[in-house]
Write a protein that holds these residues in place. Structure first.
Motif, short mmCIF file in Angstrom:
data_model
loop_
_atom_site.label_atom_id
_atom_site.label_comp_id
_atom_site.label_asym_id
_atom_site.label_seq_id
_atom_site.Cartn_x
_atom_site.Cartn_y
_atom_site.Cartn_z
N ARG A 5 0.84 -1.21 0.00
CA ARG A 5 0.00 0.00 0.00
C ARG A 5 0.87 1.26 0.00
O ARG A 5 0.72 2.13 -0.87
N GLY A 23 0.06 12.99 8.44
CA GLY A 23 -0.41 11.80 9.16
C GLY A 23 0.60 10.70 8.95
O GLY A 23 0.28 9.58 8.59
N GLU A 46 2.49 15.22 11.86
CA GLU A 46 1.65 14.41 12.77
C GLU A 46 0.95 15.33 13.77
O GLU A 46 1.53 16.23 14.32
N ASP A 74 -1.45 20.14 13.02
CA ASP A 74 -2.72 19.65 12.48
C ASP A 74 -2.73 19.81 10.96
O ASP A 74 -2.67 20.93 10.44
N GLY A 75 -2.81 18.70 10.26
CA GLY A 75 -2.95 18.73 8.80
C GLY A 75 -1.84 19.49 8.10
O GLY A 75 -0.66 19.34 8.42
N ALA A 91 -2.02 9.22 3.54
CA ALA A 91 -2.40 7.81 3.41
C ALA A 91 -2.93 7.25 4.73
O ALA A 91 -2.56 7.72 5.81
N GLY A 92 -3.80 6.26 4.58
CA GLY A 92 -4.20 5.47 5.75
C GLY A 92 -5.25 6.11 6.63
O GLY A 92 -5.36 5.75 7.80
N1 SAM Z 1 0.28 7.48 6.80
C1 SAM Z 1 0.62 6.29 7.55
C2 SAM Z 1 0.23 5.06 6.77
O1 SAM Z 1 -0.51 5.20 5.78
O2 SAM Z 1 0.63 3.95 7.15
C3 SAM Z 1 -0.05 6.28 8.92
C4 SAM Z 1 -1.54 6.14 8.89
S1 SAM Z 1 -2.26 6.22 10.49
C5 SAM Z 1 -3.52 5.04 10.39
C6 SAM Z 1 -3.07 7.80 10.46
C7 SAM Z 1 -2.25 8.88 11.13
O3 SAM Z 1 -2.81 10.14 10.80
C8 SAM Z 1 -2.24 8.78 12.64
O4 SAM Z 1 -0.91 8.68 13.10
C9 SAM Z 1 -2.90 10.08 13.09
O5 SAM Z 1 -2.33 10.60 14.27
C10 SAM Z 1 -2.66 10.99 11.91
N2 SAM Z 1 -3.61 12.10 11.75
C11 SAM Z 1 -4.95 12.07 11.88
N3 SAM Z 1 -5.47 13.29 11.68
C12 SAM Z 1 -4.44 14.12 11.40
C13 SAM Z 1 -4.32 15.51 11.13
N4 SAM Z 1 -5.40 16.31 11.11
N5 SAM Z 1 -3.11 16.03 10.91
C14 SAM Z 1 -2.01 15.24 10.95
N6 SAM Z 1 -2.04 13.92 11.22
C15 SAM Z 1 -3.24 13.37 11.45
#
Ligand code: SAM
Length: 227
Positions: A5, A23, A46, A74-75, A91-92
Motif C-alpha cells: 500500500r 499523518g 503528525e 494539524d494537517g 495515506a491510511g
Molecule cells: N500514513 C501512515 C500510513 O498510511 O501507514 C499512517 C496512517 S495512520 C492510520 C493515520 C495517522 O494520521 C495517525 O498517526 C494520526 O495521528 C494521523 N492524523 C490524523 N489526523 C491528522 C491531522 N489532522 N493532521 C495530521 N495527522 C493526522
C-alpha cells in the motif's frame, strides 16, 4: 520494507520531490523515499504526540535529519512556505478526514503540483474535492493487502475545469476504465452491503426518504458497472 500500500503511494512521488507526508506516524514513507534517493526534502506531519515522536525517532535512527523533518501540527499546518513543498501524500485515513485536511489548509497548497492520496474509505468525497479544487486525477491504483482493499489516487494541479460524472466520482475514472479483478470484488461486496442497507431501511420504515434514494442510486450505479 514498505507495505504494498505505502510502496504504491511512494511510486507516484516524483523524483527529487519536496514532499509533505501528512499523518505520517512512523514516517516510514518519507524515510523510505529519502533512503532510496527519491526525494530531496521531506516533512513528516503528525497531529498526535506519540506518532510524532515515532517519526522523529525514525528520522534520527536512519540519520536522515539533513533531508527529513518531523513536525507536530494539524494537517497542512505542518507545511511552512520555506519548505517549498511540491508534493503532498496523505495515506491510511478516511476520505472525509483527507478532504477536511486539504480543505482546511488551502494556503499551504500554493505551489503544490501533486497529491498522492490513499483513503481507506470514502474515496468519492476525495474525488469530489479534487475536481472542485482543480486537481485532475492522472492515475489510480487499487490493490488488496492483508484482507483489505486500498485505492491510491494521484492528482495534479491544473488550470482547466475538472468534471467527473457520478460514476467516475464513485469508482474512479481510471479504475472504472480498467475494471480489475480487485475492483470487481470490491464492488460486489459494496453492492451486497448497499442492498442490505436498503432492505433494513425498508423494514424499519423510519429512514428519511433521501437516504433510501441515495442508497438506491448507488445500487444502480454499481449494477451498471458490474453488468
Ligand atoms: N500514513 C501512515 C500510513 O498510511 O501507514 C499512517 C496512517 S495512520 C492510520 C493515520 C495517522 O494520521 C495517525 O498517526 C494520526 O495521528 C494521523 N492524523 C490524523 N489526523 C491528522 C491531522 N489532522 N493532521 C495530521 N495527522 C493526522
Amino acid at each position: 520494507q514498505l507495505s504494498a500500500r505505502l510502496a504504491t503511494v511512494g511510486e507516484f512521488v516524483p523524483q527529487n520531490a519536496r514532499v509533505a507526508d501528512i499523518g505520517s506516524d512512523h514516517a516510514y514513507l518519507p524515510a523510505n523515499l529519502a533512503l532510496n534517493h527519491r526525494i530531496s526534502y521531506g516533512v513528516a506531519g503528525e497531529v498526535v504526540k506519540g506518532p510524532f515522536e515515532n517519526a522523529q525517532h525514525e528520522i534520527q535512527k536512519l540519520q536522515l535529519t539533513a533531508i527529513l523533518v518531523a513536525r507536530l501540527a494539524d494537517g497542512l499546518a505542518a507545511i511552512q512556505p520555506a519548505d517549498r513543498i511540491d508534493t503532498i501524500t496523505i495515506a491510511g485515513m478516511g476520505g472525509p478526514l483527507i478532504r477536511h485536511i486539504l480543505a482546511q489548509g488551502s494556503s499551504a497548497l500554493t505551489g503544490v503540483q501533486r497529491l498522492v492520496l490513499q483513503p481507506n474509505v470514502g474515496e468519492a468525497t476525495v474525488r469530489e474535492w479534487l475536481a472542485a479544487n482543480q486537481f485532475q486525477i492522472t492515475a489510480e491504483r487499487i490493490l488488496a493487502e492483508d484482507g483489505h482493499t486500498y485505492e491510491v489516487i494521484v492528482a495534479d494541479k491544473t488550470t482547466v475545469p475538472v468534471i467527473y460524472s457520478a460514476a467516475e466520482q464513485l469508482f474512479g475514472p481510471f479504475l472504472l476504465g480498467e475494471k480489475s479483478p480487485v475492483f470487481i470484488a470490491k464492488w460486489q461486496r459494496e453492492l451486497a452491503r448497499a442492498q442490505a442497507a436498503v432492505a433494513q431501511m425498508q423494514q424499519a420504515k423510519v429512514a428519511p426518504t433521501e437516504h433510501l434514494a441515495a442508497a438506491n442510486a448507488k445500487i444502480k450505479l454499481i449494477e451498471g458497472v458490474l453488468a
